[in-house]
Motif scaffolding. Sequence first.
Motif, short mmCIF file in Angstrom:
data_model
loop_
_atom_site.label_atom_id
_atom_site.label_comp_id
_atom_site.label_asym_id
_atom_site.label_seq_id
_atom_site.Cartn_x
_atom_site.Cartn_y
_atom_site.Cartn_z
N LEU A 130 42.31 -30.16 -33.32
CA LEU A 130 41.78 -29.15 -34.42
C LEU A 130 40.35 -29.56 -34.36
O LEU A 130 39.57 -29.80 -35.38
N ASN A 131 39.74 -29.26 -33.00
CA ASN A 131 38.40 -29.33 -32.87
C ASN A 131 37.49 -28.89 -33.75
O ASN A 131 36.42 -29.82 -34.37
N SER A 132 37.42 -27.85 -34.27
CA SER A 132 36.62 -27.37 -34.97
C SER A 132 36.45 -27.73 -36.51
O SER A 132 35.37 -27.49 -37.34
N ILE A 133 37.59 -28.50 -37.01
CA ILE A 133 37.59 -29.01 -38.04
C ILE A 133 37.92 -30.41 -38.16
O ILE A 133 38.09 -30.86 -39.11
N ALA A 134 37.82 -31.02 -36.93
CA ALA A 134 37.94 -32.45 -36.72
C ALA A 134 37.16 -33.23 -37.55
O ALA A 134 37.55 -34.45 -38.04
N ASN A 135 35.77 -32.91 -37.82
CA ASN A 135 35.18 -33.65 -38.61
C ASN A 135 34.75 -33.40 -40.19
O ASN A 135 33.75 -33.60 -40.68
N ALA A 136 35.62 -32.24 -40.66
CA ALA A 136 35.44 -31.89 -41.91
C ALA A 136 35.84 -33.14 -42.96
O ALA A 136 36.48 -33.93 -42.63
N PHE A 156 45.07 -39.89 -35.56
CA PHE A 156 44.02 -38.96 -35.46
C PHE A 156 43.64 -38.38 -34.07
O PHE A 156 42.98 -39.35 -33.39
N ASN A 157 44.25 -37.19 -33.48
CA ASN A 157 44.04 -37.18 -32.13
C ASN A 157 42.83 -35.92 -31.93
O ASN A 157 43.01 -35.03 -32.03
N TYR A 158 41.93 -36.37 -31.26
CA TYR A 158 40.70 -35.42 -30.61
C TYR A 158 41.12 -35.19 -29.33
O TYR A 158 41.94 -35.78 -28.49
N SER A 159 40.66 -33.93 -29.05
CA SER A 159 40.66 -33.48 -27.47
C SER A 159 39.57 -34.30 -26.89
O SER A 159 38.39 -34.29 -27.02
N TRP A 160 39.88 -34.52 -25.55
CA TRP A 160 39.01 -35.20 -24.73
C TRP A 160 37.88 -34.42 -24.33
O TRP A 160 36.58 -34.89 -24.72
N ASN A 161 37.96 -33.66 -23.61
CA ASN A 161 36.69 -32.69 -22.88
C ASN A 161 36.39 -31.82 -23.74
O ASN A 161 36.29 -30.36 -23.55
N THR A 162 35.72 -32.26 -24.92
CA THR A 162 34.96 -31.18 -25.91
C THR A 162 33.92 -31.89 -26.47
O THR A 162 33.76 -33.06 -26.49
N PRO A 163 33.02 -30.96 -27.00
CA PRO A 163 31.69 -31.50 -27.48
C PRO A 163 31.91 -32.14 -29.03
O PRO A 163 30.91 -32.57 -29.33
N VAL A 164 33.16 -32.06 -29.20
CA VAL A 164 33.16 -32.39 -30.88
C VAL A 164 33.05 -34.09 -30.88
O VAL A 164 33.28 -34.96 -29.98
N LYS A 166 33.23 -37.54 -31.56
CA LYS A 166 34.80 -38.41 -31.73
C LYS A 166 34.42 -39.74 -32.57
O LYS A 166 33.53 -40.39 -32.12
N GLY A 167 35.05 -39.91 -33.34
CA GLY A 167 35.19 -41.25 -34.31
C GLY A 167 36.25 -41.71 -34.94
O GLY A 167 37.06 -40.90 -35.32
N TRP A 168 36.39 -43.03 -35.23
CA TRP A 168 37.44 -43.38 -36.03
C TRP A 168 37.30 -43.11 -37.48
O TRP A 168 36.49 -43.01 -37.99
N LYS A 169 38.59 -42.37 -38.01
CA LYS A 169 38.73 -42.23 -39.47
C LYS A 169 39.43 -43.39 -39.89
O LYS A 169 40.61 -43.78 -39.70
N PRO A 170 39.03 -43.78 -41.10
CA PRO A 170 39.40 -44.77 -42.03
C PRO A 170 41.06 -44.47 -42.23
O PRO A 170 41.38 -43.23 -42.46
N TYR A 171 41.82 -45.54 -42.11
CA TYR A 171 43.22 -45.51 -42.26
C TYR A 171 44.18 -44.70 -41.45
O TYR A 171 45.17 -44.20 -41.82
N THR A 172 43.47 -44.70 -40.03
CA THR A 172 44.26 -43.84 -39.20
C THR A 172 43.89 -44.50 -37.82
O THR A 172 43.05 -45.35 -37.65
N SER A 173 44.94 -44.15 -36.88
CA SER A 173 44.56 -44.63 -35.47
C SER A 173 43.93 -43.78 -34.84
O SER A 173 44.21 -42.56 -34.94
N LEU A 174 43.11 -43.98 -33.75
CA LEU A 174 42.52 -43.02 -32.97
C LEU A 174 43.25 -42.54 -31.63
O LEU A 174 43.75 -43.49 -31.20
N GLY A 175 43.43 -41.31 -31.50
CA GLY A 175 44.11 -40.96 -30.08
C GLY A 175 43.33 -39.85 -29.64
O GLY A 175 42.24 -39.31 -30.24
#
Length: 182
Positions: A130-136, A156-164, A166-175
């Motif tokens: 959900l790249n467009s709202i990933a950092n909401a 919390f899964n980011y898409s790799w090849n996007t300009p978003v 990326k960072g760890w969200k508290p209380y989640t694991s990063l994917g």
Amino acid sequence: GNVGQISKMSTQYKALGANSIALAFPLYTPSITSNAVYARLVCGNRNFQSPPPGLLASIVQLAHAAGLQVLLRPLIDQQALFRESPKDWRGVLAPTNLAAWFRSYVRAITPYLRMAQTNHVEHVAIETELNSIANASNWSSAIAASHGIYKGDLAFNYSWNTPVKKGWKPYTSLGIDTYPVV
């Protein structure tokens, strides 16, 4: 029929050396700008309907019986979005009211979170592509509400090849979702 096939496949995956299985399933939104997210338990093609939590619970139990960990991975279905425009996908959602979208999203995943808690699912992806709202900023309340139901690992899964960013969200694991050229 299907239960036997799933049990056999789980055992075969384990025999190949797998230690986990991801169960991706669709949730729906009617348009890029919609504030509604929902499960579609009935639709024209059974391959595209959201599974009832009870069916997923049966699959989880079979996977666990085969010694596999489980990742539940709800995905916003893109079929309706593609009909709007070939460039529309879950990574460009633009809800007109983010607070309403997040309330609707948490309401849609709640039955799956309850099933995950009851069946000791090891991981649930709270966000995928959900790249467009990933950092909401709304994610912190969605994560808190989800942890109120499900005590396991929220990914919390980011898409790799996007300009978003990326960072760890508290209380989640990063994917990171990657689709390398094979």
